[in-house]
Design a protein around this motif. Sequence first.
Motif, PDB file in Angstrom:
ATOM      1  N   LYS A  57      12.784 -16.589  -7.352  1.00  0.00           N
ATOM      2  CA  LYS A  57      13.370 -16.538  -6.014  1.00  0.00           C
ATOM      3  C   LYS A  57      14.260 -17.735  -5.697  1.00  0.00           C
ATOM      4  CE  LYS A  57      11.219 -15.654  -2.231  1.00  0.00           C
ATOM      5  NZ  LYS A  57      11.530 -14.581  -1.315  1.00  0.00           N
ATOM      6  N   ARG A  59      12.777 -20.507  -4.690  1.00  0.00           N
ATOM      7  CA  ARG A  59      12.089 -20.833  -3.436  1.00  0.00           C
ATOM      8  C   ARG A  59      11.534 -22.253  -3.489  1.00  0.00           C
ATOM      9  NH1 ARG A  59       8.822 -17.160   0.205  1.00  0.00           N
ATOM     10  NH2 ARG A  59       7.028 -18.289   0.991  1.00  0.00           N
ATOM     11  N   ASN A 147      13.268 -11.119  -2.405  1.00  0.00           N
ATOM     12  CA  ASN A 147      14.688 -11.436  -2.351  1.00  0.00           C
ATOM     13  C   ASN A 147      14.906 -12.823  -2.939  1.00  0.00           C
ATOM     14  OD1 ASN A 147      13.093 -11.957   0.216  1.00  0.00           O
ATOM     15  ND2 ASN A 147      14.765 -13.432   0.437  1.00  0.00           N
ATOM     16  N   ARG A 148      16.159 -13.145  -3.300  1.00  0.00           N
ATOM     17  CA  ARG A 148      16.476 -14.535  -3.609  1.00  0.00           C
ATOM     18  C   ARG A 148      16.330 -15.324  -2.313  1.00  0.00           C
ATOM     19  NH1 ARG A 148      17.424 -17.148  -8.353  1.00  0.00           N
ATOM     20  NH2 ARG A 148      19.383 -18.072  -7.606  1.00  0.00           N
ATOM     21  N   SER A 149      15.848 -16.539  -2.386  1.00  0.00           N
ATOM     22  CA  SER A 149      15.620 -17.350  -1.204  1.00  0.00           C
ATOM     23  C   SER A 149      16.902 -17.447  -0.374  1.00  0.00           C
ATOM     24  CB  SER A 149      15.184 -18.747  -1.650  1.00  0.00           C
ATOM     25  OG  SER A 149      14.229 -19.254  -0.791  1.00  0.00           O
ATOM     26  N   SER A 153      15.598 -10.028   3.441  1.00  0.00           N
ATOM     27  CA  SER A 153      14.485  -9.420   2.708  1.00  0.00           C
ATOM     28  C   SER A 153      14.846  -7.995   2.296  1.00  0.00           C
ATOM     29  CB  SER A 153      13.231  -9.397   3.573  1.00  0.00           C
ATOM     30  OG  SER A 153      12.808 -10.713   3.844  1.00  0.00           O
ATOM     31  N   ASP A 163      19.162  -8.648  -6.126  1.00  0.00           N
ATOM     32  CA  ASP A 163      18.833 -10.077  -6.098  1.00  0.00           C
ATOM     33  C   ASP A 163      18.137 -10.568  -7.369  1.00  0.00           C
ATOM     34  OD1 ASP A 163      19.783 -10.013  -3.506  1.00  0.00           O
ATOM     35  OD2 ASP A 163      18.013 -10.991  -2.632  1.00  0.00           O
ATOM     36  N   LEU A 164      17.303  -9.728  -7.979  1.00  0.00           N
ATOM     37  CA  LEU A 164      16.365 -10.256  -8.977  1.00  0.00           C
ATOM     38  C   LEU A 164      16.419  -9.579 -10.346  1.00  0.00           C
ATOM     39  CD1 LEU A 164      13.229 -10.670  -6.652  1.00  0.00           C
ATOM     40  CD2 LEU A 164      14.789 -12.456  -7.425  1.00  0.00           C
TER      41      LEU A 164
END
Length: 349
Positions: A57, A59, A147-149, A153, A163-164
């Motif tokens: 992420k 994060r 989601n990517r940070s 969402s 996103d991932l």
Amino acid sequence: NVWHVQQAADDQLREELKEAAGSLKEGGLVAFPTETVYGLGADARSTAAVEKIFTAKGRPSDNPLIVHIADRTQLDELVLPYPQLAKALMDRFWPGPLTIVLPVRASALSPLVTAGLATVGIRMPDHRTALALLREAGCPVAAPSANRSGRPSPTTARHVLEDLEGRIDGIVDDGATGVGLESTVIELIGEHAIRILRPGGVTREALQQAAPRASIDSASAAELEAVPRSPGMKYTHYAPQGELELVQGEPEAVTAYIHRQTRAARQRGELTGVLAFEERLAGYEADCLLSLGSEDGLEEAAHLLYAALRDFDAAGVQRIWAECCSEQGIGAALMNRMAKAAGDRIVRL
Ligand code: TXA
Ligand code: MG
């Protein structure tokens, strides 16, 4: 790996989820739907597995993760004794979009899950596929939104892949999520007070109704900033790439303001976006005009918001204006997420 389970009958579901659950058990990262948004799951007991969530992420590691369970019997090994009030709220709202912050039992979970706090946020999602996956995996599953940070969402499997893709071991696709905004996060202060750390799918009004004698307050921005109660609230979230401004006031004034702004921006050659309720949508001119449904049913707006923010990105718009809504019921969570997406740029007319 994408496991499609939309067509699966309820009694086939666990069978269809064997591989996904196996991946979780082996320390893999599996995205899965819940009733709020898609989550990115890992075995909450394994530091190696949980570490991958933060990497995938992007994060910050001081932001703790929510632990998902399928069954109340899983709770005893994760948390220390907690107020009776928490039990009453679980009875009323689980499974459902309510995350309750409880005192964590030492060494029950990877320390990365709690980011060093003495507490852990726990929830039981109200979603057949999430529950079946959690049961089949048999472990507590740490899962932030998938989601990517900093991105909105994900409310569909496609958003997760945007996103991932390539950063996770698989995704369980069961179509769009329901609520569309994340769970409500609360902490309890003794037996008689509830503090809302993040408004969400369970409304303040519903909490008050379930606990009529409890006092309920919302943590102020300053409080969330000062004490790492809900550290996630301090980071920029949900932001679209274009600059978003919220416009609050009497409907006529709001419409006129947005009109002037979009016209001026288009004259400057900027691509514009407007996010508005159906009641006034046809009156706007923008390169990308998106609906939040009717003002009279904010559940629809909650369901649509994150996809709309992603659609603005896909359209490449540079400036976006959005109408505000009432903060009653789910409106509180909606306005909270819109304000975050706007970086708190709110024009009050
Ligand atoms: O609906 C949801 O809650 C989704 C789905 C996937 O379950 N999950 C989700 O997770 O939104 P995440 O990581 O994006 O947000 C978790 C929020 C953050 O604001 C975090 O700071 C807060 O919960 N949180 C987690 N543990 C906490 C704790 N021990 N004390 C206070 N806040 C906590
Ligand atoms: Mg999130």
